[in-house]
Structures are given as C-alpha cells and as structure tokens.
Design an enzyme around this catalytic site. Sequence first.
Site, PDB file in Angstrom:
ATOM      1  N   LYS A 203       0.686  -0.833   0.066  1.00  0.00           N
ATOM      2  CA  LYS A 203      -0.109  -0.010   0.144  1.00  0.00           C
ATOM      3  C   LYS A 203       0.665   1.566  -0.221  1.00  0.00           C
ATOM      4  CE  LYS A 203      -3.976  -2.431   0.026  1.00  0.00           C
ATOM      5  NZ  LYS A 203      -3.666  -3.047  -0.353  1.00  0.00           N
TER       6      LYS A 203
HETATM    7  C1  LIG Z   1      -9.644  -3.305  -1.682  1.00  0.00           C
HETATM    8  C2  LIG Z   1      -8.866  -3.708  -0.472  1.00  0.00           C
HETATM    9  N1  LIG Z   1      -9.866  -3.743   0.706  1.00  0.00           N
HETATM   10  C3  LIG Z   1      -9.381  -4.153   1.995  1.00  0.00           C
HETATM   11  C4  LIG Z   1      -7.949  -5.014   2.154  1.00  0.00           C
HETATM   12  C5  LIG Z   1      -7.381  -5.611   3.138  1.00  0.00           C
HETATM   13  O1  LIG Z   1      -5.956  -4.994   3.599  1.00  0.00           O
HETATM   14  P1  LIG Z   1      -5.520  -5.432   4.710  1.00  0.00           P
HETATM   15  O2  LIG Z   1      -4.415  -6.484   3.612  1.00  0.00           O
HETATM   16  O3  LIG Z   1      -4.397  -4.974   5.067  1.00  0.00           O
HETATM   17  O4  LIG Z   1      -6.183  -6.754   5.484  1.00  0.00           O
HETATM   18  C6  LIG Z   1      -7.094  -4.732   1.203  1.00  0.00           C
HETATM   19  C7  LIG Z   1      -5.804  -5.854   0.687  1.00  0.00           C
HETATM   20  O5  LIG Z   1      -5.022  -5.592  -0.129  1.00  0.00           O
HETATM   21  C8  LIG Z   1      -7.401  -3.873  -0.282  1.00  0.00           C
HETATM   22  O6  LIG Z   1      -7.188  -4.295  -1.660  1.00  0.00           O
END
Ligand SMILES: Cc1ncc(COP(=O)(O)O)c(C=O)c1O
Length: 394
Positions: free
Chosen positions: A192
């Site tokens: 990210k």
């Molecule tokens: C659109 C979206 N929502 C939620 C997430 C979940 O985030 P995390 O990996 O920090 O749990 C991601 C992760 O890739 C994502 O791309």
Amino acid sequence: MERLMTPTTTIKPLPFHVPMIEQEEISAVVEALQSGWISTGPKTKCFEEGFARFIGARHALAVSSGTAALHLSLDAIGLKEGNEVLVPTLTFTATAEVVTYFKAKPVLVDVDPLHFNLSLEDAEQKITPRTRAIIPVHFAGHPCSMDSIRELARARDLTVIEDAAHAIPAKYRGQNIGTLSPLTAFSFHAVKTLTTGEGGMVTTDDDSLADRVRIMRLHGMSRDGWKRYTAEGSWRYEISEAGYKYNLTDPQAAMGLVQLSKCEGMWRRRVEIAHKYDRALTQLDAYRTPEVALDVQHARHLYVVLIEPSVFRIHRDQVIEELRQRGIGVAVHFIPLHLQPYYQREWRYRAGDFPVAEEYFDRCISLPIYPRMTEEDTDRVIEGLEDIAAKFRR
Ligand SMILES: Cc1ncc(COP(=O)(O)O)c(C=O)c1O
C-alpha cells in the site's frame, strides 16, 4: 566450470512493487524495539494522533490490518445475521469476507465503466429490506462519487463504510477520504501507499463508534486497556464484550509515523510516474489509460491499463507473459469476486452476472508504480508495452 563461465543474458527483474523503506523507518523501528514497548503503546497512540491530524478526522484507531478495520467497522454499526451489505465485485476478498463473519450476506454489485468503482445504478437495484450498509471501494485510489453514494444511503437508510485501502492520500471534492462517512477503513499492507508491513486504521468523527472500535480491537477490554502495564494505568481491567485481538504494535506504528511524514512526497512521485505513463501510452492505440475525474485527487496506488482487444492478436494473459519475459513485474487487480469458487458456491454467483467487471478483468494489467522507480525503470515498462503492441498486432 565451463558452463558457469558461459556468459548468460540475465535480465534484471523490475519488481511490481518495492516498499519505500529507508534508513529513517529502520531507525524508528529499532528505537521502538529498544524502548521496551514492543506491543501497543505510546508510539501507536502517537501514530493515531498523527493520522487523525493528517486526514482531518476526529478519531483514528490503529488496528492490525485493513481487514480488521473493515470487520470492526461492521461490528460498530451492529451488523446482524441475515443483514445484507452491498460490495463491489471488483475488490479484494477482504471487503466482502468480513460481512460473512456476522452470518450476513455480501451482495455483489457491478462497477462503472469509467473509473471501475461501484455502480450506483446496480447498487440501487440490489437494495432489499435486509440491506444494512454499503461499502464503496476507492478502486486503485480513485475516489468514488461520494455525494451520490451518500444521497442513496440517506434515502434508503443505509450506513456507508468506505474501504479506503487504496486511498491514501485521496480527496473527493477537496475533502480528504476518511472524513466523509461514519466509518472509513484504511490498510497499511506491504504494497500500500503507506505501509507498516501489516496494519490498518479506522477513522470516524463519531465518539460512540470510536469507543466501540477501541474496545473491540482489544478483547472487549475497557478503554485504554493497553495502559494496564504503565505506571499511570491501573492493573484493574474490565471485559465488557467478547472482542478481538486486532491491535497494532509500537514498532509498526513507529514505521507508520515515518511513512506518514513522507506520504505527500511519495504521492507526488507516483503522480509523476502516472503522468509519464499517460503521455507515452496515449500515443499508442493498444492500451486504454486510466481516466481521472476532475473533482478528485487520485492516490495513484495502482496504475491499470486495459489492452485493446481489437489491436492485439494475443490475449491479456499473453501480454502479461511477454512483460514477464522482459523482466517486468505486473499484477491483476482484481479477479472479480463473483468468479471465485467461494462466492459461486456459497452465494450462487455466476460468470456473466457482472458484465462491466468481467470485461475489465479480461483486459486489465496493473503496471508497477512506486516512488523507488527510476526513470530507467519507467522507460523500460513503456518500451516493453510498445514492443509487445508492435509485435503482436493483428
Ligand atoms: C480493496 C482492499 N480492501 C481491503 C484490503 C485488506 O487490507 P489488509 O491486507 O490490510 O487486511 C485490501 C488489501 O489488499 C484491499 O485491496
């Protein structure tokens, strides 16, 4: 020996993503480790305060992932078994998966053909008396049309929880993403735009929603449960709910604080790369470059091109293979949820259900875009795309 001496033409790989971890982050993490606070502590509080200031939200609650941020947000609005939540099919599974934690139903929605964010028209058609919430995803970092989403939510009595995993720093009509809805969930996962390795944040202006997230992220323990090991805190703790173990740690927060201070600069570099890709690829007829609305600030987390099937005699998969052979790392965001076995088996979705997302998926390639990329790196991506377009024309 002979064989080892034979010169080989090895191509230096250009990774799809390299996090911007510099000496500053490394020193901050080491300092946090040396401080003795290696779980949640003062650095986490400092990161929350800094993030809340940066976004302009009243509360920012640090958690262990974007998924946890979404889960806690749904818990905070009191999602119940049998409720339905609208989620775009073009997202990572986390956005929809958290709905199932409550024995509620993720109701998938197609996307709009311009920015590939959740389609308002399709969302409206999917609303039933059981629909409780809507989770717009700012896909690739392009903010959704929040005015229309909020209007729909108001009219149909839905709560908006934004999935802002791609949207730091992003603005909609001059307002920061993270200030527009009752709850917004951010992700600090390794790829990210702001990373703590793994991590996430919930922002809200609502004191009682903030309180619920704060308590539920740490075992349902009374406010500031982490303080029970400090001199100022009390050993006495109270469990008011059956909560979760979703806290962020101080070494992660220390890294997050440094990333936060560099966030604007890293964004500027991604914007430069996006503009360079735009300039080069719009010269070709082989690729469609991303559209950006005039009233948003795009976070430029992803740069997705769509190949023009009328130009190529090979499929997108082979274009990706050709890029790989040139050592260029690319990715696909995302395989729509309704094409995944779980969503087909459990929720009866089928290929053909969401035509815009499917056409997009058939043509999309996410190109590398990160501040560590040099001009040579971006030239290499452009030249690779040019070369493949010339070589595989119909
Ligand atoms: C659109 C979206 N929502 C939620 C997430 C979940 O985030 P995390 O990996 O920090 O749990 C991601 C992760 O890739 C994502 O791309």
